[in-house]
Design a protein around this motif. Structure first.
Motif, PDB file in Angstrom:
ATOM      1  N   UNK A 162       0.832  -1.210   0.000  1.00 26.90           N
ATOM      2  CA  UNK A 162       0.000   0.000   0.000  1.00 26.90           C
ATOM      3  C   UNK A 162       0.864   1.256   0.000  1.00 26.90           C
ATOM      4  N   UNK A 163       0.395   2.259  -0.707  1.00 27.45           N
ATOM      5  CA  UNK A 163       1.166   3.500  -0.825  1.00 27.45           C
ATOM      6  C   UNK A 163       1.276   4.206   0.518  1.00 27.45           C
ATOM      7  N   UNK A 164       2.421   4.827   0.748  1.00 27.16           N
ATOM      8  CA  UNK A 164       2.660   5.577   1.973  1.00 27.16           C
ATOM      9  C   UNK A 164       1.981   6.944   1.898  1.00 27.16           C
ATOM     10  N   UNK A 165       1.163   7.301   2.890  1.00 26.44           N
ATOM     11  CA  UNK A 165       0.513   8.619   2.867  1.00 26.44           C
ATOM     12  C   UNK A 165       1.512   9.777   2.843  1.00 26.44           C
ATOM     13  N   UNK A 166       2.745   9.518   3.282  1.00 25.61           N
ATOM     14  CA  UNK A 166       3.752  10.561   3.306  1.00 25.61           C
ATOM     15  C   UNK A 166       4.547  10.678   2.013  1.00 25.61           C
ATOM     16  N   UNK A 167       4.151   9.953   0.985  1.00 23.20           N
ATOM     17  CA  UNK A 167       4.840  10.059  -0.305  1.00 23.20           C
ATOM     18  C   UNK A 167       4.832  11.512  -0.772  1.00 23.20           C
ATOM     19  N   UNK A 168       5.968  11.983  -1.272  1.00 15.81           N
ATOM     20  CA  UNK A 168       6.129  13.403  -1.613  1.00 15.81           C
ATOM     21  C   UNK A 168       5.067  13.895  -2.579  1.00 15.81           C
ATOM     22  N   UNK A 169       4.693  13.083  -3.547  1.00 14.66           N
ATOM     23  CA  UNK A 169       3.683  13.511  -4.524  1.00 14.66           C
ATOM     24  C   UNK A 169       2.323  13.712  -3.860  1.00 14.66           C
ATOM     25  N   UNK A 170       1.951  12.773  -2.976  1.00 14.30           N
ATOM     26  CA  UNK A 170       0.660  12.880  -2.291  1.00 14.30           C
ATOM     27  C   UNK A 170       0.634  14.088  -1.361  1.00 14.30           C
ATOM     28  N   UNK A 171       1.739  14.312  -0.672  1.00 12.91           N
ATOM     29  CA  UNK A 171       1.818  15.462   0.231  1.00 12.91           C
ATOM     30  C   UNK A 171       1.716  16.759  -0.555  1.00 12.91           C
ATOM     31  N   UNK A 189      -5.609   6.561  -0.841  1.00  9.64           N
ATOM     32  CA  UNK A 189      -6.727   5.663  -1.102  1.00  9.64           C
ATOM     33  C   UNK A 189      -6.187   4.255  -1.356  1.00  9.64           C
ATOM     34  N   UNK A 190      -6.438   3.666  -2.516  1.00  8.25           N
ATOM     35  CA  UNK A 190      -6.014   2.279  -2.734  1.00  8.25           C
ATOM     36  C   UNK A 190      -4.770   2.175  -3.620  1.00  8.25           C
ATOM     37  N   UNK A 191      -4.033   3.239  -3.759  1.00  6.85           N
ATOM     38  CA  UNK A 191      -2.808   3.180  -4.552  1.00  6.85           C
ATOM     39  C   UNK A 191      -1.789   2.259  -3.879  1.00  6.85           C
ATOM     40  N   UNK A 240      -0.691   3.778 -10.012  1.00  5.04           N
ATOM     41  CA  UNK A 240      -2.102   4.072 -10.259  1.00  5.04           C
ATOM     42  C   UNK A 240      -2.625   2.989 -11.203  1.00  5.04           C
ATOM     43  N   UNK A 241      -3.605   2.182 -10.784  1.00  3.47           N
ATOM     44  CA  UNK A 241      -4.076   1.081 -11.637  1.00  3.47           C
ATOM     45  C   UNK A 241      -5.060   1.564 -12.695  1.00  3.47           C
ATOM     46  N   UNK A 242      -4.908   1.065 -13.921  1.00  4.98           N
ATOM     47  CA  UNK A 242      -5.822   1.384 -15.009  1.00  4.98           C
ATOM     48  C   UNK A 242      -6.592   0.128 -15.394  1.00  4.98           C
ATOM     49  N   UNK A 243      -7.901   0.274 -15.478  1.00  5.07           N
ATOM     50  CA  UNK A 243      -8.773  -0.853 -15.787  1.00  5.07           C
ATOM     51  C   UNK A 243      -9.520  -0.622 -17.094  1.00  5.07           C
ATOM     52  N   UNK A 244      -9.806  -1.717 -17.772  1.00  2.00           N
ATOM     53  CA  UNK A 244     -10.673  -1.705 -18.953  1.00  2.00           C
ATOM     54  C   UNK A 244     -11.481  -2.989 -18.942  1.00  2.00           C
TER      55      UNK A 244
END
Length: 330
Positions: A152-161, A168-170, A180-184
């Motif tokens: 699971x992605x860290x909430x403290x990731x520089x991009x998210x901050x 969320x579910x990244x 970032x998941x892409x679905x079709x």
């Protein structure tokens, strides 16, 4: 009589149209087909998103609405522009890439280029399509492996901050890239990788057109928002708690909106567009309006306060600006 250099360049430009999508996918790999155009970022300048730069798949004519000096009439001039080389050098590259035989190593032209039969052209197209499908499948398999092995992605990731959003579910790679998941059609087909500086890339050969990153669950009675980037989608989701589909760029809004309508039937859909006010032609607004018209959806754009900088373009920009002002971003 030997052809002049100009004639050979023109001949290459015409012949290149038979393989226009193959060439454009190599030169502008993050682009997509949109109607009769290839829409992509302009890699010759600091272009942050698709929308203003397009190439005609019928004629090879190209134009950047954000740069009045960037335009041309064929694929040779396009490659010359992208690589910053002379047109004769670009023509020779294309000639060699496609095996046209119009230029020889000594610069002389052959009496005539090799003639390809209709059946051979059909075989080449079938081969190219088979290779494209194989690339899509390979990228989808890699996406699944990366996704399953990631944490699971860290909430403290520089991009998210920086964006002021939750993960969320990244998920996150061991190297620290957000996934970032892409679905079709309900299947994971690609991932967008985002590093701490905000640089983004998709898996090579993976599906992007018609694919999207979901936030929340599509349900009866819920409004479905369709937007461009994931940070914009996360901002919309945080404020509305309604499901969001992130199309990743302006040119993909309509394909994603159509795909969602096919998958879920009648939906109360809102296209939440970017407002590229500083870009000639406002590609974000133009693409959002076109997508909304195509599927009968509503369309929504950020409401900019008078004092908001003109460089702001999307709902995440607006939310961050409000926070910086110490105000509310509802």
């Amino acid at each position: 009589m030997a052809k002049s250099t100009v004639q050979k360049i023109q001949q290459v430009a015409i012949a290149a149209l038979n393989d226009v999508e193959t060439l454009l996918a190599e030169w502008l790999p993050d682009g997509i087909r949109q109607g009769s155009e290839w829409v992509a970022r302009n890699t010759a300048r600091d272009d942050q998103g698709k929308g203003s730069f397009g190439v005609s798949l019928a004629s090879g004519k190209w134009n950047d609405f954000a740069d009045s000096d960037a335009h041309g009439g064929d694929l040779v001039s396009l490659l010359s522009y992208l690589q910053g080389c002379r047109q004769v050098e670009a023509a020779m590259q294309i000639d060699q890439r496609l095996g046209l035989g119009i230029f020889q190593r000594n610069g002389e032209a052959q009496a005539s280029p090799p003639i390809t039969s209709t059946s051979t052209k059909s075989q080449l197209r079938q081969q190219a399509e088979a290779e494209r499908i194989a690339s899509l499948q390979k990228a989808a398999q890699l996406a699944k492996r990366l996704w399953q092995s990631a944490q699971p992605a860290c909430p403290g990731h520089a991009y998210l901050v920086d964006k002021g959003i939750s993960p969320y579910r990244l998920r996150q790679t061991p190297q620290g890239q957000l996934m970032v998941p892409l679905y079709a059609h309900g299947e994971l087909v690609n991932v967008q990788l985002i590093d701490a500086q905000g640089n983004k890339r998709f898996l090579k050969g993976g599906q992007v057109q018609g694919a999207y990153a979901p936030l929340g669950r599509v349900m009866p009675g819920k409004t479905l928002y369709v937007c461009e980037g994931w940070a914009t989608g996360a901002t919309i989701y945080a404020h509305t708690r309604e499901p969001v589909a992130c199309a990743m760029h302006a040119g993909n809004l309509e394909p994603v909106a159509r795909a969602l309508c096919e998958r879920y039937g009648h939906l109360e859909m809102v296209i939440a567009g970017d407002d590229d006010r500083a870009t000639p032609g406002n590609p974000g607004r133009t693409a959002a309006n076109a997508a909304a018209l195509a599927v009968g959806a509503l369309v929504l754009f950020p409401a900019w306060p008078k004092e908001a900088p003109h460089r702001l373009t999307d709902f995440n920009d607006l939310a961050r600006w409000y926070r910086q002002q110490g105000g509310h971003d509802e």
